[in-house]
Design a protein around this motif. Sequence first.
Motif, PDB file in Angstrom:
ATOM      1  N   UNK A  79       0.848  -1.181  -0.118  1.00  0.00           N
ATOM      2  CA  UNK A  79       0.070   0.058  -0.074  1.00  0.00           C
ATOM      3  C   UNK A  79       0.836   1.184   0.057  1.00  0.00           C
ATOM      4  N   UNK A  80       0.323   2.317  -0.441  1.00  0.00           N
ATOM      5  CA  UNK A  80       0.843   3.494  -0.744  1.00  0.00           C
ATOM      6  C   UNK A  80       1.091   4.489   0.768  1.00  0.00           C
ATOM      7  N   UNK A 117      -3.126  -3.046   6.407  1.00  0.00           N
ATOM      8  CA  UNK A 117      -4.548  -3.469   5.532  1.00  0.00           C
ATOM      9  C   UNK A 117      -4.430  -3.001   4.280  1.00  0.00           C
ATOM     10  N   UNK A 118      -5.087  -3.583   3.304  1.00  0.00           N
ATOM     11  CA  UNK A 118      -5.459  -3.172   2.002  1.00  0.00           C
ATOM     12  C   UNK A 118      -6.796  -3.445   1.741  1.00  0.00           C
ATOM     13  N   UNK A 119      -7.621  -2.968   0.584  1.00  0.00           N
ATOM     14  CA  UNK A 119      -8.692  -3.268  -0.034  1.00  0.00           C
ATOM     15  C   UNK A 119      -8.915  -3.747  -1.209  1.00  0.00           C
ATOM     16  N   UNK A 218      -8.586  -6.749   3.690  1.00  0.00           N
ATOM     17  CA  UNK A 218      -7.728  -7.972   4.084  1.00  0.00           C
ATOM     18  C   UNK A 218      -6.108  -7.525   4.498  1.00  0.00           C
ATOM     19  N   UNK A 219      -5.655  -8.355   5.301  1.00  0.00           N
ATOM     20  CA  UNK A 219      -4.237  -7.938   5.640  1.00  0.00           C
ATOM     21  C   UNK A 219      -3.409  -8.304   4.330  1.00  0.00           C
ATOM     22  N   UNK A 220      -2.424  -7.360   4.483  1.00  0.00           N
ATOM     23  CA  UNK A 220      -1.788  -7.342   2.798  1.00  0.00           C
ATOM     24  C   UNK A 220      -0.779  -8.764   2.839  1.00  0.00           C
ATOM     25  N   UNK A 221      -0.753  -9.504   3.675  1.00  0.00           N
ATOM     26  CA  UNK A 221      -0.095 -10.540   3.692  1.00  0.00           C
ATOM     27  C   UNK A 221      -0.978 -11.930   3.548  1.00  0.00           C
ATOM     28  N   UNK A 222      -2.167 -11.714   3.610  1.00  0.00           N
ATOM     29  CA  UNK A 222      -3.334 -12.741   3.491  1.00  0.00           C
ATOM     30  C   UNK A 222      -2.983 -13.490   2.164  1.00  0.00           C
ATOM     31  N   UNK A 223      -3.278 -14.811   2.467  1.00  0.00           N
ATOM     32  CA  UNK A 223      -3.176 -15.691   1.278  1.00  0.00           C
ATOM     33  C   UNK A 223      -4.020 -15.614   0.115  1.00  0.00           C
ATOM     34  N   UNK A 224      -5.023 -14.871   0.374  1.00  0.00           N
ATOM     35  CA  UNK A 224      -6.161 -14.651  -0.820  1.00  0.00           C
ATOM     36  C   UNK A 224      -6.091 -13.285  -1.349  1.00  0.00           C
ATOM     37  N   UNK A 225      -5.213 -12.544  -0.789  1.00  0.00           N
ATOM     38  CA  UNK A 225      -4.774 -11.114  -1.743  1.00  0.00           C
ATOM     39  C   UNK A 225      -4.610 -11.678  -3.211  1.00  0.00           C
ATOM     40  N   UNK A 226      -3.787 -12.440  -3.617  1.00  0.00           N
ATOM     41  CA  UNK A 226      -3.310 -12.716  -4.751  1.00  0.00           C
ATOM     42  C   UNK A 226      -3.280 -14.370  -5.026  1.00  0.00           C
ATOM     43  N   UNK A 227      -4.338 -14.986  -6.077  1.00  0.00           N
ATOM     44  CA  UNK A 227      -4.364 -16.384  -6.202  1.00  0.00           C
ATOM     45  C   UNK A 227      -3.956 -16.480  -7.519  1.00  0.00           C
ATOM     46  N   UNK A 228      -2.670 -17.074  -7.542  1.00  0.00           N
ATOM     47  CA  UNK A 228      -2.123 -17.000  -9.104  1.00  0.00           C
ATOM     48  C   UNK A 228      -2.560 -18.255  -9.727  1.00  0.00           C
TER      49      UNK A 228
END
Length: 603
Positions: A79-80, A117-119, A218-228
């Motif tokens: 996040x910025x 946290x991020x959105x 979500x927390x920025x380290x959560x596994x579901x932030x990015x599901x490749x």
Amino acid sequence: MRTTRLSQTISPFGVGAVLDVLGESLMAADISRWPVDETYRIVSRRLEESLGVAELRSPPSVPSRPSKRTPGVLYERFPGWLFCQDCRRMHRMRHHDETGEPPTCRHCRGPMVPMRFIVVGTERGHAMDVPWVRWAHSEPQNQEHQRCRAEDLLFLTRSGGSEGLSSLYVRCATCTAERDLGDLTTRGSLARINVRCSGAQPWQRPNPNACDERLEVLQRGATNVTLSETTTALDIPEPAIPVRDEQAEIRQHRNFEDLRSAPNGPFAEMFVDLIASNLTVSKDLVRQVAGSGTGHDQEVSAAREGLLADEWQAFRQAIDNPDEQLGTPTFRVSATAFLEPNAGSAFAALGETISHVVLAHRLREVRVLHGFRRYDPSADMVDADLGPRGRARWLPAVEAYGEGILLTLDEDRLARWEGREPVAERALELERRRRESPIGSRFSEATPRLILLHTLAHILMRQLAFTCGYSAASLRERVYASTGPSPEAGLLIYTAAGDAEGTLGGLVRQGHAPRLATTVFSALEGAAWCSSDPLCRGSRGQGLGSMNLAACHGCCLVSETSCERGNLLLDRVMLVGDGTTPGYFEEVIAGARITAARYASTE
């Protein structure tokens, strides 16, 4: 300049993923922003045709001591919003504020670290910063709080309170408005303060009027932030007589995406004529290919099935020529015996269930990233290339080298087993759940042989990790379980790394007799009793969408990087039985126990 391993730019730190490095949080931009001239082509004709792309390219690699002029993958700070660890002041870093150095506080020169946290959007995969200014002023106590929109914020901890998020709060240093983070991660928290989606990724220009998807924090380290979303294939020898795949050529055409996105649009016929003329194919075939897609997941699943079928035929060449070592410099295989000639009765019974063993002395694996999802596996996939259309489509890929063991089951015995009614009914239960799951289309049909082979691969990987010299996370699986006109019944356990580490020989060594038979016996004995039994064995559903039956962390689950199906569609009862459903190896295990008991009684 920050560095990461080349293979990690595909997964887990590929496009759209958060990379934490030296206290900073960065997100990789899509490949339209990569310095393409600094990449090199990775040749894998089968993958290119299956995925419908013109070529595959490796991420730009850099020397061990990079400089500011060294080309690399673009990562955007995300996040910025940062806060100072000393004075707790918050600051929003924008692109023009970047200096290339770790940020420091403007007030006290203390180190700045990213907010936790991020959105993310739950449907289209957009991502943005938490609107901290609006959050701090979202519970105004007076008119000054309502009017203030200053970005002069403090991130503070309330002393003497609880240890949860409610003890953290954001305060405006200008008007003293504040709000704690207790409700921040609750469902719909941002919708209640009228926050809309930015309609873009962090490296893109916001377009809030283009998206109304639901937002979640979500927390920025959560596994579901990015599901490749990745696809892999082994580099196998080309067939002696190449066969033209007209449908693959159509999908690779630079205008195919424009046609598929609007097959009934005003320019559809123009694209049909252009593609048919360029490739010398019929217009009807172009229309058929453009209209046959039922979704990205189904297309990728079909592509993977085709890749596996070709690999199975390549391994069959070694089985048909058992006295030769076949292949190319990147695919060398040879058949070997599963048992020694003087194997005991227990091993002989096991040998009746196993058909062939093929040793893969050297393998080349190509791994491709074609997109990602956020928040939920059923969300829309975001393409790895968000650039303008109308140009040749390519995707990022990495190549790795390794070794492996292919194990095949006896086809006649397997056909008799999977034809038994209790076996078919148990598999049908998982198949129903797969069809009902929003991510079920990403997997092939849950047939008895697929569940059996998939579960067998998992318990073998867990057992081999003790003896082969590789870590459990280094082992991977490929399951060949087609039930079509040319049935497949095999599994490949292999390892692949970006350097010579994947070809150290430890895995192939374990494939020689009698080591592999001993490993299979040990794995089956371990699967016969789980530390969570009888709860695990009698479970009616475990895992995401209850798409596992008797399978848990104590018996079957492996590292997510090792499994090609996300640790789903597993059931060890298919291996060992449960009194109602006969297991494929049930008689072998029972016979081995009788032999062991007799041997013990003679001691």
